[in-house]
Design an enzyme around this catalytic site. Structure first.
Site, PDB file in Angstrom:
ATOM      1  N   ASP A 248      46.251  28.484  40.833  1.00  0.00           N
ATOM      2  CA  ASP A 248      46.253  27.115  40.337  1.00  0.00           C
ATOM      3  C   ASP A 248      44.914  26.803  39.656  1.00  0.00           C
ATOM      4  O   ASP A 248      43.851  27.161  40.169  1.00  0.00           O
ATOM      5  CB  ASP A 248      46.472  26.163  41.512  1.00  0.00           C
ATOM      6  CG  ASP A 248      46.602  24.718  41.085  1.00  0.00           C
ATOM      7  OD1 ASP A 248      47.546  24.400  40.346  1.00  0.00           O
ATOM      8  OD2 ASP A 248      45.754  23.909  41.498  1.00  0.00           O
TER       9      ASP A 248
ATOM     10  N   GLU B  60      43.605  47.409  46.055  1.00  0.00           N
ATOM     11  CA  GLU B  60      43.500  48.129  47.326  1.00  0.00           C
ATOM     12  C   GLU B  60      44.849  48.237  48.034  1.00  0.00           C
ATOM     13  O   GLU B  60      45.031  49.097  48.895  1.00  0.00           O
ATOM     14  CB  GLU B  60      42.527  47.410  48.262  1.00  0.00           C
ATOM     15  CG  GLU B  60      41.075  47.427  47.810  1.00  0.00           C
ATOM     16  CD  GLU B  60      40.216  46.544  48.711  1.00  0.00           C
ATOM     17  OE1 GLU B  60      40.738  46.058  49.743  1.00  0.00           O
ATOM     18  OE2 GLU B  60      39.052  46.322  48.372  1.00  0.00           O
TER      19      GLU B  60
END
Length: 578
Positions: free
Chosen positions: A226, A275
């Site tokens: 956002d 990751e």
């Protein structure tokens, strides 16, 4: 109307297989769920996570790849959950953390991915950090996590600068110090209940790295960021120097938006996403001055996608649409990112209403407009969008052809900008009305209790627009979406890509070709005029947003080439197999 013009083989297992697709996000169709308004599981009139989970099979069958959930975090709800008090907790109005875990597991079992909102520009004034900052007073380390400043004027009675809130009024609110005296001011680009974080502080960086890992560990597949362009403010918080009102959908350069410093933040976030297994992604809500500036967020070491607001705000005009399509594909291709396409979301008037109003009405429309015209254009716009290379975003209910509810009584409105003078229009509630599922009276299956409550009232006219009413009707908007999404997944020329091959077409018509493996090509023709138009028929019609194309005998047109031609109805899109 006629939509699916030829039979296509069913691929019931396609969605399940989608979960294993590499680079899935380059061609994904992502469905935005506004949790308040999607499905109410407990009958209190407010949508919730168990309600969403119960309706996931509908989304699987619709043919989308992923679900994006607007905020469901613990919040006082001053701005419908975009004022977050605890980023690791579910607000009780939506359920529990266990419900969130159940939703993610259920979605994955259906082959759907889950993207959640993250709100890093600001938090709630009830966030523990901000409450601590107020308690500890001026000069305290806790205040350094936010933008606290002394006021101007003889007694500090004026805001620190001339910035204005998106929701109207100054972007600054003065505090009352612990001893009861007027104190410093704090920055909030949105509501006063939404203080902006100061991203120059290392604690803010570390906190959000931790929040990302919390939800990634739970199994979510990505984040919609956002106000992704708002985290970094220009050094010294300089005045704008004019009184132009800040607009959420604006593209003017501003010292609080699209500062170059945001990119280092997102490079760090990308390292965290990489990751994790399964191609976790991040999508930027970034209002930037140009498409090219938006593309900077999508360089290979930053985010994966950014909303294409330039496309959303383009009018129903062939020249303008072709221009924004070309610019989008060029800008995103330059950084190796997919273009995205979107027509509606929770902040703008639904496109079935926008396109039924006069040009220039904006993205928050106050009039119902011409319903038939708006729906006709909206259906054609959808087929155009889904035919373009890249990823597409759908907003809940658009597949039902829902219009905005423009006549909500003032007393039921909850958009915070509606109550603040000189802010954005404040009519976002109209696109947030709960969607209809079944039945002839409100709440139309939104909740489990017939005649039960709904947090915003639904129109009496919505009975015929419900999922149940449209299912199986070949002329319905819902069945058009189902057909389009099935064909989009099956046809080798649709989905990911970076190019379209524009074809010759009459004025006011867009026509393009996309190349597919094995010589299976595809074309899309869109008549954006208000009259039928005769065009080249490049192949076999697959799908139409309106009336089927009518073959035209070349001999009936003096001087016409003796190639297949067809008449396309006004404001209609046709998909062709070549």
């Amino acid at each position: 109307m006629s939509q699916h013009l030829t039979d296509a083989p069913s691929t019931a297992a396609a969605t399940d297989a989608a979960a294993g697709r590499r680079d899935w996000w380059r061609e994904a169709v992502i469905y935005q769920v506004y949790p308040r308004s999607f499905a109410d599981g407990n009958g209190d009139g407010m949508g919730d996570l168990p309600g969403i989970t119960s309706r996931l099979p509908y989304l699987r069958d619709l043919g989308v790849d992923a679900v994006w959930l607007s905020p469901f975090y613990a919040s006082p709800q001053a701005d419908a959950g975009y004022d977050v008090a605890d980023y690791r907790a579910v607000d009780p109005m939506f359920g529990t953390l266990t419900d969130a875990d159940d939703l993610v597991r259920a979605a994955h079992a259906l082959g759907l991915r889950v993207i959640v909102d993250i709100v890093p520009n600001h938090c709630s004034d009830q966030h523990e950090w901000f409450k601590q900052a107020l308690r500890e007073g001026a000069g305290s380390p806790a205040r350094a996590r936010f933008h606290f400043r002394p006021g101007k004027g003889a007694h500090g009675e004026l805001p620190p600068n001339d910035w204005e809130s998106i929701f109207g009024g100054p972007a600054w609110t003065r505090t009352t110090e612990p001893d009861g005296t007027p104190g410093e001011w704090y920055l909030h680009l949105f509501a006063p209940e939404q203080p902006d974080f100061d991203w120059d502080h290392p604690d803010v960086h570390e906190e959000f790295r931790s929040v990302l890992r919390f939800w990634l560990d739970l199994g979510i597949d990505g984040f919609r960021i956002d106000v992704a362009h708002g985290l970094v403010k220009a050094e010294g918080l300089p005045d704008i120097g004019h009184s132009e009102q800040l607009a959420l959908l604006g593209t003017s350069p501003m010292p609080y938006f699209d500062q170059d410093g945001v990119h280092e933040i997102y490079r760090g976030w990308r390292r965290i996403l990489d990751e994790y297994d399964g191609e976790r992604i991040a999508v930027a809500e970034a209002w930037t001055p140009t498409i090219e500036r938006a593309a900077l967020y999508l360089r290979p070491d930053e985010l994966h996608q950014a909303f294409n607001f330039a496309y959303l705000t383009t009018w129903w005009d062939a020249v303008e649409l072709r221009t924004v399509i070309d610019r989008s594909l060029h800008a995103m291709g330059a950084v190796g990112a997919p273009a995205t396409w979107v027509l509606s979301n929770h902040d703008v008037t639904r496109h079935a209403t926008r396109f039924g109003n006069p040009r220039g009405a904006g993205t928050q429309v106050r009039e119902a407009g011409d319903r038939a015209l708006g729906l006709r254009r909206a259906r054609a716009a959808t087929l155009l969008m889904l035919a373009l290379p890249g990823s597409a975003y759908l907003y809940q209910g658009e597949e039902l052809g829902l219009p905005d509810v423009t006549d909500l009584p003032d007393e039921v409105r909850q958009d915070p900008s509606f109550f603040r003078a000189a802010g954005q229009d404040g009519f976002r509630d109209g696109c947030r009305v709960p969607i209809p599922w079944s039945g002839s009276t409100a709440p139309y299956g939104f909740g489990p209790v017939p005649g039960g409550p709904s947090w915003l009232p639904q129109p009496d006219s919505w009975a015929g627009l419900s999922v149940a009413a449209q299912t199986g009707d070949p002329d319905s908007t819902l069945e058009m979406y189902r057909s389009a999404l099935r064909l989009r997944r099956e046809h080798p020329a649709l989905g990911a890509g970076t190019e379209v091959e524009w074809l010759g077409a009459p004025e006011g018509v867009l026509a393009f070709r996309r190349r597919g493996e094995g010589g299976r090509d595809f074309a899309c023709t869109v008549n954006l005029t208000g009259d039928p138009v005769v065009v080249a028929a490049p192949g076999r019609p697959l799908l139409s947003s309106g009336a089927a194309p009518v073959p035209v005998d070349p001999a009936a047109e003096p001087g016409a080439e003796r190639t297949p031609r067809a008449a396309i109805a006004a404001d209609t899109a046709i998909w062709w197999a070549i």
